[in-house]
Design an enzyme around this catalytic site. Sequence first.
Site, PDB file in Angstrom:
ATOM      1  N   GLY A  98      85.942 -25.390 -83.203  1.00  0.00           N
ATOM      2  CA  GLY A  98      86.677 -24.517 -82.695  1.00  0.00           C
ATOM      3  C   GLY A  98      87.353 -24.244 -81.416  1.00  0.00           C
ATOM      4  N   ASP A 146      90.551 -23.760 -89.931  1.00  0.00           N
ATOM      5  CA  ASP A 146      91.150 -22.478 -90.359  1.00  0.00           C
ATOM      6  C   ASP A 146      91.599 -21.341 -89.448  1.00  0.00           C
ATOM      7  OD1 ASP A 146      88.517 -21.705 -90.055  1.00  0.00           O
ATOM      8  OD2 ASP A 146      88.334 -21.185 -92.168  1.00  0.00           O
ATOM      9  N   ILE A 166      82.295 -23.535 -83.347  1.00  0.00           N
ATOM     10  CA  ILE A 166      81.615 -22.427 -84.090  1.00  0.00           C
ATOM     11  C   ILE A 166      80.190 -22.586 -84.099  1.00  0.00           C
ATOM     12  CG2 ILE A 166      81.915 -23.018 -86.515  1.00  0.00           C
ATOM     13  CD1 ILE A 166      82.727 -20.087 -87.235  1.00  0.00           C
ATOM     14  N   ASP A 203      90.841 -25.393 -81.841  1.00  0.00           N
ATOM     15  CA  ASP A 203      91.614 -23.926 -82.263  1.00  0.00           C
ATOM     16  C   ASP A 203      91.763 -23.291 -80.789  1.00  0.00           C
ATOM     17  OD1 ASP A 203      91.492 -24.140 -85.083  1.00  0.00           O
ATOM     18  OD2 ASP A 203      89.483 -24.297 -84.720  1.00  0.00           O
ATOM     19  N   GLU A 258      86.099 -30.359 -88.181  1.00  0.00           N
ATOM     20  CA  GLU A 258      85.917 -29.378 -89.569  1.00  0.00           C
ATOM     21  C   GLU A 258      85.932 -30.382 -90.543  1.00  0.00           C
ATOM     22  OE1 GLU A 258      87.497 -26.384 -86.713  1.00  0.00           O
ATOM     23  OE2 GLU A 258      87.685 -28.357 -86.943  1.00  0.00           O
TER      24      GLU A 258
END
Length: 270
Positions: A121, A152, A66, A124, A144
Amino acid sequence: MTEYKAFRVELADKIAHVQINRPEKLNAMNADFWKEIIDIFQWADETDEVRVVVLSGAGKHFSAGIDLALLAQAASHLGKDVGRNARALRKTILQLQGSFNAVDRCSKPVLAAIQGYCIGGGIDLISACDMRYCSADAQFSIKEIDMGMAADVGTLQRLPRLIGDGIMRELAYTGRNVNAEEAQRIGLVNSVYADHAALFDGVMELARQIAAKSPIAIRGTKEMIGYARDHRVEDGLEYIATWNAAMLQSADLQAAMMAHMSKKTPEFAD
């Protein structure tokens, strides 16, 4: 083809190549990324000509995760009321989760081609893909934890089903780097290629093999795998029986059998 700010999308030979296209920012996931990826995978899902999706990153790295500027922007909107802050943050997190849910729920197989950094990310994102492949220089990290937060948008929910609970916990608690060799050993990636060119060629060849199969059969297979992930064995068997009661009547089954008997390569309609 629609022009995107954070992606480059091409469709050729039934394969949609979706490339994160911010190489100067290490393909960090900015606001455009999170919005556009939903539109792209809805398009891939709804377009019959698309049989398979290859997801990659432009430049030296797949993705650094991110964009920190996006996090800073979200923090700047917080006020003094904890309840209202929590409501706003929860809404934002659910929106981000929706971006990768679009990848996971795409009815077409999604193959990730990963080089260089795949962190935060990026993990993810690849966790939401069907298969993952990397070049020898790839580095993976659930970053993270080093930012003082829990991942998340999918890693902690999807990764245990790919690499096992224990090793996932180790990576999530420590944030340590995983190289390409270890990534293959723990099952995070299927194969490791020598360099970026070999990676892309290898993944595209696999995509061509999948694109040549019956799209009805591929659709059913992915649906059943996803359903089995989230249900009991008995539920999955009941579902495939109902599904195939219809799908076994497809012309693709006859075409595949005839081609097999005549030792020819079958061709299937979109």
